[in-house]
Design a protein around this motif. Structure first.
Motif, PDB file in Angstrom:
ATOM      1  N   HIS A  74       0.809  -1.222   0.000  1.00  0.00           N
ATOM      2  CA  HIS A  74       0.000   0.000   0.000  1.00  0.00           C
ATOM      3  C   HIS A  74       0.843   1.274   0.000  1.00  0.00           C
ATOM      4  O   HIS A  74       0.345   2.347  -0.347  1.00  0.00           O
ATOM      5  CB  HIS A  74      -0.922   0.020   1.224  1.00  0.00           C
ATOM      6  N   ASP A  75       2.107   1.161   0.390  1.00  0.00           N
ATOM      7  CA  ASP A  75       2.949   2.351   0.515  1.00  0.00           C
ATOM      8  C   ASP A  75       4.158   2.320  -0.421  1.00  0.00           C
ATOM      9  O   ASP A  75       5.088   3.105  -0.266  1.00  0.00           O
ATOM     10  CB  ASP A  75       3.430   2.510   1.956  1.00  0.00           C
ATOM     11  N   ARG A  76       4.145   1.414  -1.402  1.00  0.00           N
ATOM     12  CA  ARG A  76       5.339   1.248  -2.227  1.00  0.00           C
ATOM     13  C   ARG A  76       5.540   2.436  -3.167  1.00  0.00           C
ATOM     14  O   ARG A  76       4.596   3.057  -3.649  1.00  0.00           O
ATOM     15  CB  ARG A  76       5.258  -0.050  -3.033  1.00  0.00           C
ATOM     16  N   MET A  77       6.788   2.720  -3.387  1.00  0.00           N
ATOM     17  CA  MET A  77       7.204   3.740  -4.352  1.00  0.00           C
ATOM     18  C   MET A  77       8.332   3.148  -5.189  1.00  0.00           C
ATOM     19  O   MET A  77       9.347   2.689  -4.657  1.00  0.00           O
ATOM     20  CB  MET A  77       7.680   5.007  -3.649  1.00  0.00           C
ATOM     21  N   GLU A 234      16.961  19.344  -5.497  1.00  0.00           N
ATOM     22  CA  GLU A 234      16.217  18.228  -4.923  1.00  0.00           C
ATOM     23  C   GLU A 234      14.921  18.704  -4.282  1.00  0.00           C
ATOM     24  O   GLU A 234      14.813  19.852  -3.842  1.00  0.00           O
ATOM     25  CB  GLU A 234      17.052  17.515  -3.851  1.00  0.00           C
ATOM     26  N   ARG A 235      13.939  17.797  -4.237  1.00  0.00           N
ATOM     27  CA  ARG A 235      12.710  18.008  -3.485  1.00  0.00           C
ATOM     28  C   ARG A 235      12.170  16.640  -3.057  1.00  0.00           C
ATOM     29  O   ARG A 235      12.551  15.602  -3.611  1.00  0.00           O
ATOM     30  CB  ARG A 235      11.648  18.719  -4.328  1.00  0.00           C
ATOM     31  N   SER A 236      11.294  16.637  -2.078  1.00  0.00           N
ATOM     32  CA  SER A 236      10.678  15.387  -1.637  1.00  0.00           C
ATOM     33  C   SER A 236       9.348  15.187  -2.358  1.00  0.00           C
ATOM     34  O   SER A 236       8.665  16.148  -2.721  1.00  0.00           O
ATOM     35  CB  SER A 236      10.447  15.405  -0.122  1.00  0.00           C
ATOM     36  N   VAL A 237       8.989  13.930  -2.583  1.00  0.00           N
ATOM     37  CA  VAL A 237       7.681  13.561  -3.127  1.00  0.00           C
ATOM     38  C   VAL A 237       7.155  12.400  -2.294  1.00  0.00           C
ATOM     39  O   VAL A 237       7.831  11.380  -2.137  1.00  0.00           O
ATOM     40  CB  VAL A 237       7.768  13.143  -4.607  1.00  0.00           C
ATOM     41  N   SER A 238       5.951  12.552  -1.748  1.00  0.00           N
ATOM     42  CA  SER A 238       5.339  11.500  -0.933  1.00  0.00           C
ATOM     43  C   SER A 238       3.998  11.109  -1.531  1.00  0.00           C
ATOM     44  O   SER A 238       3.271  11.962  -2.058  1.00  0.00           O
ATOM     45  CB  SER A 238       5.125  11.984   0.503  1.00  0.00           C
ATOM     46  N   ARG A 239       3.684   9.821  -1.461  1.00  0.00           N
ATOM     47  CA  ARG A 239       2.391   9.364  -1.951  1.00  0.00           C
ATOM     48  C   ARG A 239       1.334   9.561  -0.871  1.00  0.00           C
ATOM     49  O   ARG A 239       1.628   9.547   0.335  1.00  0.00           O
ATOM     50  CB  ARG A 239       2.442   7.904  -2.395  1.00  0.00           C
ATOM     51  N   ILE A 240       0.082   9.733  -1.318  1.00  0.00           N
ATOM     52  CA  ILE A 240      -1.045   9.891  -0.410  1.00  0.00           C
ATOM     53  C   ILE A 240      -2.037   8.763  -0.677  1.00  0.00           C
ATOM     54  O   ILE A 240      -2.495   8.593  -1.812  1.00  0.00           O
ATOM     55  CB  ILE A 240      -1.743  11.247  -0.605  1.00  0.00           C
ATOM     56  N   GLY A 241      -2.358   7.990   0.340  1.00  0.00           N
ATOM     57  CA  GLY A 241      -3.404   6.992   0.248  1.00  0.00           C
ATOM     58  C   GLY A 241      -3.091   5.829  -0.675  1.00  0.00           C
ATOM     59  O   GLY A 241      -2.004   5.724  -1.248  1.00  0.00           O
ATOM     60  N   ARG A 250      -2.819   1.742  -6.357  1.00  0.00           N
ATOM     61  CA  ARG A 250      -2.423   3.049  -6.904  1.00  0.00           C
ATOM     62  C   ARG A 250      -2.681   4.150  -5.874  1.00  0.00           C
ATOM     63  O   ARG A 250      -3.601   4.066  -5.063  1.00  0.00           O
ATOM     64  CB  ARG A 250      -3.196   3.337  -8.185  1.00  0.00           C
ATOM     65  N   PRO A 251      -1.874   5.202  -5.894  1.00  0.00           N
ATOM     66  CA  PRO A 251      -2.037   6.280  -4.907  1.00  0.00           C
ATOM     67  C   PRO A 251      -3.232   7.157  -5.238  1.00  0.00           C
ATOM     68  O   PRO A 251      -3.666   7.245  -6.392  1.00  0.00           O
ATOM     69  CB  PRO A 251      -0.730   7.065  -5.044  1.00  0.00           C
TER      70      PRO A 251
END
Length: 343
Positions: A74-77, A234-241, A250-251
């Motif tokens: 559920h949290d994979r990137m 650089e910047r951070s990218v986080s998935r939601i849900g 899928r996010p």
């Protein structure tokens, strides 16, 4: 089953960036794409998960049952990285997907990013499709299997440019890293009928030997003998849900963080260098950095220098100058760093 005879190599695997229309939907075969002049790349394995482990039960033994270990998807990137020759088209395209400006001088400004969240199913040209030819495990480049891997709705997390006058013929190399929360698609895809720029169109390249200006200016312009440089954004990218397993977990969307731009210059240790890095103890070490070939140009108008170090090389001492790019706080419309690709 018998052992498989399929295999893959990087030799003839082209890498393409496709402009998406809607997040979560891959670039169409008749879409807008750019084949990148890559020299190397990597990506996460298609089958991706992490293992979640429950704590040991007191008085219940010191081993783990299958109920205590579960695969988590559920949290994979997925992470994708590519290294490429720094052509004008390649630099413009990566700047566009990283901070939204894909036209020279490709300026990262204080107010960016324009959007901090991206939602599945909503129109956006920021996420991109990354396509790797002949990279499906069922494919083999030996037989021209034609089965590809493409990663949908990838977000760029970092872009670096690095040049060394003694390496790679002086060619400046770029490295871009992407992440996506969408499972990769394994299928054949041939781009046709749209706007497709191929490797043969990359003809203008950033090269250290072409530099005509290598200056640090903190009130007076100091002309440095530059051996190499590095610039990182650089910047951070986080998935939601996450959606259901049937939809590949899928996010629901992404959230992005702020930008950090840092770098370093490696220069001959001489009188010009001394003046460039010497500041009064009551002054901030703020300067303007300008590297220019008259076509390609990197400018950091409000760079702040960090502590320099010395390389005691046999061919002459060199100083490494780390720096951090900032913008003039008088207005968020001011430039942090720009990467020009045209005269």
């Amino acid at each position: 089953m018998a052992k498989s005879t399929t295999f893959q190599t990087k030799t003839n695997s082209a890498v393409t960036i496709g402009t998406e229309v809607t997040m979560g939907t891959a670039t169409l075969a008749a879409g807008v794409t750019l084949q990148m002049p890559v020299t190397d790349y990597s990506f996460s394995e298609v089958a991706s998960h992490s293992l979640g482990v429950a704590p040991f039960r007191m008085g219940g033994g010191s081993a783990q049952s299958d109920d205590m270990v579960r695969a988590q998807r559920h949290d994979r990137m997925y992470e994708i990285s590519m290294t490429f020759m720094a052509s004008d088209k390649a630099i413009d395209r990566i700047c566009l997907t990283l901070f939204g400006d894909g036209n020279t001088p490709n300026a990262l400004i204080g107010s960016m990013p324009a959007a901090t969240t991206y939602t599945h199913g909503v129109a956006s040209i920021v996420p991109v499709t990354l396509h790797f030819e002949d990279s499906d495990p069922d494919s083999t480049t030996a037989s021209g299997g034609g089965l590809d891997t493409h990663f949908i709705s990838c977000m760029c997390t970092s872009f670096s440019l690095a040049g060394d006058i003694g390496s790679d013929g002086g060619m400046v190399m770029g490295t871009a890293t992407f992440v996506t929360g969408y499972a990769p698609v394994l299928s054949a895809l041939t781009f046709s009928g749209g706007t497709h720029v191929f490797n043969t169109s990359h003809t203008n390249f950033f090269n250290m030997h072409d530099l005509s200006k290598t200056e640090i200016n903190s009130g007076s312009a100091e002309d440095l003998v530059l051996y190499g440089f590095e610039l990182n954004i650089e910047r951070s990218v986080s998935r939601i849900g996450f959606d259901t397993a049937a939809n590949g977990f899928r996010p629901h969307g992404y959230v992005v963080g702020g930008y950090e731009a840092t770098g370093s210059l490696t220069v001959k240790r001489d009188a010009e260098l001394k003046d460039a890095i010497t500041f009064a103890d009551t002054a901030e070490p703020v300067c303007a950095i300008d590297l220019d070939t008259t076509v390609f140009q990197i400018q950091a108008p409000k760079a702040i220098l960090d502590t320099a170090s010395i390389n005691f090389d046999d061919d002459g001492w060199k100083t490494v100058i780390p720096f951090r790019c900032t913008y003039d706080g008088a207005a968020t419309s001011n430039t942090v760093v720009s990467i020009g690709t045209a005269a």
